[in-house]
Design a protein around this motif. Structure first.
Motif, PDB file in Angstrom:
ATOM      1  N   HIS A 158       0.863  -1.184   0.000  1.00 16.14           N
ATOM      2  CA  HIS A 158       0.000   0.000   0.000  1.00 16.14           C
ATOM      3  C   HIS A 158       0.899   1.234   0.000  1.00 16.14           C
ATOM      4  O   HIS A 158       1.092   1.902   1.017  1.00 16.14           O
ATOM      5  N   SER A 159       1.412   1.548  -1.179  1.00 14.14           N
ATOM      6  CA  SER A 159       2.432   2.595  -1.309  1.00 14.14           C
ATOM      7  C   SER A 159       1.884   3.981  -1.019  1.00 14.14           C
ATOM      8  O   SER A 159       2.623   4.859  -0.544  1.00 14.14           O
ATOM      9  N   GLU A 160       0.611   4.210  -1.301  1.00 18.51           N
ATOM     10  CA  GLU A 160       0.019   5.510  -0.977  1.00 18.51           C
ATOM     11  C   GLU A 160       0.053   5.757   0.536  1.00 18.51           C
ATOM     12  O   GLU A 160       0.347   6.864   0.988  1.00 18.51           O
ATOM     13  N   GLU A 161      -0.211   4.689   1.289  1.00 16.24           N
ATOM     14  CA  GLU A 161      -0.186   4.826   2.750  1.00 16.24           C
ATOM     15  C   GLU A 161       1.243   4.997   3.244  1.00 16.24           C
ATOM     16  O   GLU A 161       1.489   5.724   4.217  1.00 16.24           O
ATOM     17  N   PHE A 162       2.193   4.347   2.590  1.00 15.17           N
ATOM     18  CA  PHE A 162       3.608   4.550   2.917  1.00 15.17           C
ATOM     19  C   PHE A 162       3.977   6.027   2.790  1.00 15.17           C
ATOM     20  O   PHE A 162       4.566   6.625   3.692  1.00 15.17           O
ATOM     21  N   ALA A 163       3.619   6.635   1.651  1.00 16.83           N
ATOM     22  CA  ALA A 163       3.968   8.036   1.412  1.00 16.83           C
ATOM     23  C   ALA A 163       3.270   8.951   2.415  1.00 16.83           C
ATOM     24  O   ALA A 163       3.877   9.895   2.948  1.00 16.83           O
ATOM     25  N   ARG A 164       1.997   8.674   2.679  1.00 17.43           N
ATOM     26  CA  ARG A 164       1.235   9.529   3.603  1.00 17.43           C
ATOM     27  C   ARG A 164       1.811   9.446   5.011  1.00 17.43           C
ATOM     28  O   ARG A 164       2.040  10.468   5.676  1.00 17.43           O
ATOM     29  N   GLN A 165       2.057   8.227   5.479  1.00 20.48           N
ATOM     30  CA  GLN A 165       2.560   8.046   6.849  1.00 20.48           C
ATOM     31  C   GLN A 165       3.952   8.648   7.006  1.00 20.48           C
ATOM     32  O   GLN A 165       4.263   9.246   8.050  1.00 20.48           O
ATOM     33  N   ALA A 166       4.796   8.500   5.985  1.00 19.21           N
ATOM     34  CA  ALA A 166       6.150   9.057   6.062  1.00 19.21           C
ATOM     35  C   ALA A 166       6.105  10.579   6.134  1.00 19.21           C
ATOM     36  O   ALA A 166       6.809  11.206   6.947  1.00 19.21           O
ATOM     37  N   LEU A 167       5.280  11.197   5.303  1.00 18.91           N
ATOM     38  CA  LEU A 167       5.167  12.662   5.313  1.00 18.91           C
ATOM     39  C   LEU A 167       4.580  13.143   6.635  1.00 18.91           C
ATOM     40  O   LEU A 167       5.069  14.126   7.224  1.00 18.91           O
ATOM     41  N   PHE A 211       2.225  11.558  -1.755  1.00 23.60           N
ATOM     42  CA  PHE A 211       3.202  12.426  -1.077  1.00 23.60           C
ATOM     43  C   PHE A 211       2.821  13.899  -1.243  1.00 23.60           C
ATOM     44  O   PHE A 211       2.798  14.661  -0.268  1.00 23.60           O
ATOM     45  N   ARG A 212       2.515  14.309  -2.460  1.00 18.64           N
ATOM     46  CA  ARG A 212       2.168  15.712  -2.712  1.00 18.64           C
ATOM     47  C   ARG A 212       0.864  16.088  -1.991  1.00 18.64           C
ATOM     48  O   ARG A 212       0.760  17.190  -1.431  1.00 18.64           O
ATOM     49  N   ALA A 213      -0.105  15.178  -1.992  1.00 20.99           N
ATOM     50  CA  ALA A 213      -1.379  15.467  -1.334  1.00 20.99           C
ATOM     51  C   ALA A 213      -1.186  15.625   0.172  1.00 20.99           C
ATOM     52  O   ALA A 213      -1.747  16.543   0.792  1.00 20.99           O
ATOM     53  N   ALA A 214      -0.378  14.749   0.779  1.00 20.61           N
ATOM     54  CA  ALA A 214      -0.133  14.838   2.217  1.00 20.61           C
ATOM     55  C   ALA A 214       0.639  16.099   2.570  1.00 20.61           C
ATOM     56  O   ALA A 214       0.375  16.741   3.594  1.00 20.61           O
ATOM     57  N   ALA A 215       1.593  16.487   1.724  1.00 16.65           N
ATOM     58  CA  ALA A 215       2.363  17.708   1.966  1.00 16.65           C
ATOM     59  C   ALA A 215       1.460  18.936   1.915  1.00 16.65           C
ATOM     60  O   ALA A 215       1.592  19.864   2.730  1.00 16.65           O
ATOM     61  N   THR A 216       0.534  18.961   0.970  1.00 19.15           N
ATOM     62  CA  THR A 216      -0.405  20.080   0.862  1.00 19.15           C
ATOM     63  C   THR A 216      -1.275  20.177   2.110  1.00 19.15           C
ATOM     64  O   THR A 216      -1.494  21.276   2.649  1.00 19.15           O
ATOM     65  N   ARG A 217      -1.768  19.047   2.590  1.00 23.25           N
ATOM     66  CA  ARG A 217      -2.612  19.041   3.790  1.00 23.25           C
ATOM     67  C   ARG A 217      -1.859  19.583   5.001  1.00 23.25           C
ATOM     68  O   ARG A 217      -2.441  20.277   5.840  1.00 23.25           O
ATOM     69  N   ARG A 218      -0.571  19.269   5.112  1.00 23.72           N
ATOM     70  CA  ARG A 218       0.210  19.670   6.276  1.00 23.72           C
ATOM     71  C   ARG A 218       0.949  20.984   6.075  1.00 23.72           C
ATOM     72  O   ARG A 218       1.669  21.436   6.976  1.00 23.72           O
ATOM     73  N   VAL A 248      10.259  18.894   2.690  1.00 25.06           N
ATOM     74  CA  VAL A 248      10.502  17.448   2.632  1.00 25.06           C
ATOM     75  C   VAL A 248      10.759  17.022   1.189  1.00 25.06           C
ATOM     76  O   VAL A 248      10.027  17.388   0.271  1.00 25.06           O
ATOM     77  N   MET A 249      11.819  16.234   1.031  1.00 26.21           N
ATOM     78  CA  MET A 249      12.167  15.695  -0.284  1.00 26.21           C
ATOM     79  C   MET A 249      11.808  14.215  -0.345  1.00 26.21           C
ATOM     80  O   MET A 249      12.099  13.462   0.593  1.00 26.21           O
ATOM     81  N   LEU A 250      11.179  13.798  -1.440  1.00 30.78           N
ATOM     82  CA  LEU A 250      10.952  12.391  -1.745  1.00 30.78           C
ATOM     83  C   LEU A 250      11.995  11.967  -2.771  1.00 30.78           C
ATOM     84  O   LEU A 250      12.025  12.496  -3.886  1.00 30.78           O
ATOM     85  N   PHE A 251      12.852  11.034  -2.392  1.00 28.00           N
ATOM     86  CA  PHE A 251      13.865  10.505  -3.308  1.00 28.00           C
ATOM     87  C   PHE A 251      13.382   9.153  -3.785  1.00 28.00           C
ATOM     88  O   PHE A 251      13.330   8.189  -3.016  1.00 28.00           O
ATOM     89  N   ILE A 252      12.983   9.063  -5.053  1.00 31.76           N
ATOM     90  CA  ILE A 252      12.231   7.905  -5.541  1.00 31.76           C
ATOM     91  C   ILE A 252      12.835   7.369  -6.825  1.00 31.76           C
ATOM     92  O   ILE A 252      13.434   8.108  -7.610  1.00 31.76           O
TER      93      ILE A 252
END
Length: 342
Positions: A170-179, A209-216, A190-194
């Protein structure tokens, strides 16, 4: 004592039936995977088969049924995850224990989009089902297998409209939880190195990742591996470069352990340690990084468990389950080891 090399003395299904008191049909079904049977029955048959050294006559089985009793893992040749192949094979092996199925591993040495390994299996009918990894949105291997109505399961999702079996992290959840973790620790940039942008999970991770960054309210930067950052030496140089940037990120998310090690080596060589001006969350697929960096946060994908789940789904598909019901996601396992603001 039976001579197992003597065909006349070789253990058969009838031998197992007599040992267990079960019918021939029940023994046969159990050794084919037998999902409809009780686990107790399957364990009983498997134990008897192991005890007497039962091995199916694969040539005879193929002549009688058209089946090979083989599943094939098409192993992506370009994978750069630590210990991925061993863990995947171990998981598949666990899931096949007690069944009549055997595992073949076919390396895939071509570039992304190469369908030759899958085409060989389809043309030769060398297996009853296939597991493929590192799927792309319009993966030609998936298209070929689906068009042939051949049982398969993919480790990763695609963009095809018609459903097919898959198991995916569940990669979307990985990105959200990490951010969220980095934002909670006070990170503002925050930088995502992918890695490989051709893989389906690239878009899934970047979008989340971008959506979570915008929310925060966090500044988001995406840095792709690309051809100029594909080797450990190049990533190490990038780490040193990042450490000296005046506008360097105060938080980094990485999706691969090898790149994480190289990035950290470069940052530390330039005098910047994680937790001292920069926080980091990495995707964990082995026990290597926690050994060297026990205080770094990680989000784990259990590759061995993925191998087991992929096999379970494939066996169900071979036995006629509808493709649309065989789609599962593995939830990330959080390992928050550090505390305090960046």
């Amino acid at each position: 004592m039976q001579d197992r090399d003597d065909p006349k003395a070789r253990p058969t299904l009838r031998t197992i039936a007599e040992m267990t008191g079960l019918s021939l049909s029940t023994v046969s079904l159990s050794l084919r995977g037998g999902a409809s049977l009780k686990q107790e029955t399957r364990d009983r048959v498997a134990a008897a088969a192991r005890q007497i050294g039962y091995v199916p006559d694969r040539a005879g089985v193929r002549l009688r049924t058209g089946k090979t009793n083989v599943i094939t893992l098409v192993l992506h040749g370009g994978d750069d995850s630590i210990d991925f192949a061993r863990q995947m094979i171990q998981g598949i092996g666990r899931a096949l224990a007690g069944t009549q199925y055997h595992l073949n591993v076919t390396p895939e040495f071509g570039a992304d989009g190469d369908v030759s390994a899958v085409r060989y299996i389809l043309d030769s009918r060398a297996a009853d089902g296939v597991i493929i990894t590192h799927t792309t949105p319009d993966d030609p291997r998936v298209a070929a297998l689906a068009a042939a109505d051949f049982p398969f399961v993919s480790h990763g999702r695609t963009a095809f409209a018609a459903p097919h079996p898959f198991h995916d992290f569940h990669s979307e959840e990985f990105a959200r939880q990490a951010l969220e973790r980095l934002a909670d620790k006070g990170c503002k940039r925050v930088m995502l190195f992918i890695g490989n942008r051709l893989i389906t999970n690239y878009a899934n991770i970047v979008t989340a990742f971008r959506a979570a960054a915008t929310r925060r309210g966090v500044i988001a930067e995406v840095l792709e591996v690309g051809e100029a950052r594909s080797t450990p030496d190049e990533v190490r140089a990038l780490g040193a470069e990042l450490a000296q940037r005046p506008d360097r990120p105060d938080g980094i998310i990485t999706d691969n352990e090898i790149r994480t090690i190289a990035l950290l080596a470069g940052m530390q060589a330039a005098g910047l340690n994680p937790g001292q001006g920069v926080e980091l969350v990495y995707k964990q697929t082995s026990g290597i990084l926690p050994t060297f960096y026990p205080h770094l946060d990680s989000i784990e994908e259990d590759v061995t468990a993925s191998g087991e789940e992929l096999t379970r789904l494939l066996l169900q598909r071979i036995h006629g389950e509808a493709a649309g019901t065989l789609q599962t996601l593995a939830e990330p396992v959080l390992h928050w080891r550090s505390s305090g603001p960046a």
